[in-house]
Design a protein around this motif. Structure first.
Motif, PDB file in Angstrom:
ATOM      1  N   LEU A  52     -13.641  68.423  11.545  1.00  0.00           N
ATOM      2  CA  LEU A  52     -12.611  69.315  12.066  1.00  0.00           C
ATOM      3  C   LEU A  52     -11.773  69.850  10.918  1.00  0.00           C
ATOM      4  O   LEU A  52     -11.415  69.115   9.998  1.00  0.00           O
ATOM      5  CB  LEU A  52     -11.696  68.551  13.032  1.00  0.00           C
ATOM      6  CG  LEU A  52     -12.308  68.077  14.336  1.00  0.00           C
ATOM      7  CD1 LEU A  52     -11.282  67.262  15.112  1.00  0.00           C
ATOM      8  CD2 LEU A  52     -12.780  69.238  15.160  1.00  0.00           C
ATOM      9  N   SER A  53     -11.449  71.113  10.976  1.00  0.00           N
ATOM     10  CA  SER A  53     -10.610  71.695   9.940  1.00  0.00           C
ATOM     11  C   SER A  53      -9.842  72.870  10.525  1.00  0.00           C
ATOM     12  O   SER A  53     -10.213  73.422  11.547  1.00  0.00           O
ATOM     13  CB  SER A  53     -11.471  72.164   8.758  1.00  0.00           C
ATOM     14  OG  SER A  53     -12.339  73.188   9.192  1.00  0.00           O
ATOM     15  N   GLY A  54      -8.790  73.247   9.846  1.00  0.00           N
ATOM     16  CA  GLY A  54      -7.989  74.407  10.210  1.00  0.00           C
ATOM     17  C   GLY A  54      -7.575  74.446  11.660  1.00  0.00           C
ATOM     18  O   GLY A  54      -6.933  73.534  12.156  1.00  0.00           O
ATOM     19  N   PRO A  55      -7.977  75.513  12.378  1.00  0.00           N
ATOM     20  CA  PRO A  55      -7.583  75.657  13.781  1.00  0.00           C
ATOM     21  C   PRO A  55      -8.128  74.538  14.670  1.00  0.00           C
ATOM     22  O   PRO A  55      -7.512  74.166  15.652  1.00  0.00           O
ATOM     23  CB  PRO A  55      -8.173  77.000  14.194  1.00  0.00           C
ATOM     24  CG  PRO A  55      -8.497  77.715  12.944  1.00  0.00           C
ATOM     25  CD  PRO A  55      -8.700  76.678  11.884  1.00  0.00           C
ATOM     26  N   ASP A  56      -9.311  73.999  14.306  1.00  0.00           N
ATOM     27  CA  ASP A  56      -9.884  72.916  15.109  1.00  0.00           C
ATOM     28  C   ASP A  56      -8.967  71.698  15.129  1.00  0.00           C
ATOM     29  O   ASP A  56      -8.816  71.038  16.151  1.00  0.00           O
ATOM     30  CB  ASP A  56     -11.259  72.513  14.579  1.00  0.00           C
ATOM     31  CG  ASP A  56     -12.294  73.621  14.740  1.00  0.00           C
ATOM     32  OD1 ASP A  56     -12.090  74.475  15.631  1.00  0.00           O
ATOM     33  OD2 ASP A  56     -13.273  73.628  13.986  1.00  0.00           O
TER      34      ASP A  56
END
Length: 173
Positions: free
Chosen positions: A59-63
Motif C-alpha cells: 500500500l502506498s500514497g492514496p491506498d
C-alpha cells in the motif's frame, strides 16, 4: 490616564460587583461540572510485504489513506459500539430497544479515533513494511468504565484484523 483611574474609583462598586459575579459564576460551574476521564489506547498495525518478483506492491500514497480512513471508520462504527456494550453487559440495563439505541449513539459520540503513519524498514527482517499507529480514545465520567470501553474496542479490532497485523494496546487515563 488620571481621568480613567478617577472614573474607576468613582464606580468601584460596579467594578467589584462585576468581578465578584464572574468569580462566583466560574466557581459554581467548576464545582458543579462532573469530572470527565479519557482512556486512550494505541493499536500498532504492520503490513509486512515479502520481496517477491511478481508480488503486488505494498500500500502506498492514496491506498494508505483509504486503508487508514476505513480502519478509523470501522473503529467508531455503530457495530463496534454495539458489540462493546454487549461484551461489557451494559445492554442488560436497557429496558427497551430505544434505550439501547441511545446508549450506542452516546458511546459513538464519545469515541475518538485517529492515526499516525510511518514507513518502517527493519534490517533484521527479509521484507519491508508499512506500520500504522491508530489511537482510540473514550471519554466517560467513570475512569474504570472508560478503560474498560477502550480495552474492549481494541480487543475487537485485534480480532477483526486477525493475522494481517499485530495489535498492541496500552490504556491509561
Amino acid at each position: 490616564m488620571r481621568r480613567y483611574i478617577y472614573i474607576l474609583f468613582a464606580r468601584k462598586w460596579i467594578v467589584i460587583t462585576a468581578l465578584l459575579t464572574v468569580f462566583l459564576g466560574t466557581t459554581i460551574i467548576t464545582f458543579s461540572t462532573p469530572p470527565t476521564y479519557q482512556a486512550t489506547a494505541t493499536i500498532y498495525v504492520e503490513q509486512k510485504v515479502e520481496q517477491q518478483m511478481f508480488a503486488p506492491p505494498p500500500l502506498s500514497g492514496p491506498d494508505i489513506r483509504i486503508f487508514l480512513q476505513t480502519q478509523l471508520e470501522l473503529i467508531s462504527s455503530r457495530t463496534v459500539a454495539q458489540r462493546t456494550i454487549h461484551e461489557l453487559g451494559m445492554d442488560k440495563k436497557c429496558k427497551n430497544p430505544m434505550e439501547l439505541a441511545k446508549m450506542i449513539d452516546d458511546l459513538r459520540a464519545r469515541i475518538t479515533a485517529g492515526s499516525r503513519t510511518g514507513i518502517r524498514s527493519d534490517p533484521s527482517e527479509a521484507g519491508l513494511g508499512h506500520s500504522f499507529i491508530l489511537f482510540v480514545s473514550v471519554t466517560d465520567s467513570d475512569p474504570v468504565q472508560a478503560i474498560s470501553l477502550v480495552n474492549v474496542i481494541c480487543r475487537s479490532e485485534e480480532r477483526r484484523v486477525g493475522k494481517e497485523c499485530r495489535s498492541r494496546w496500552s490504556p491509561y487515563h
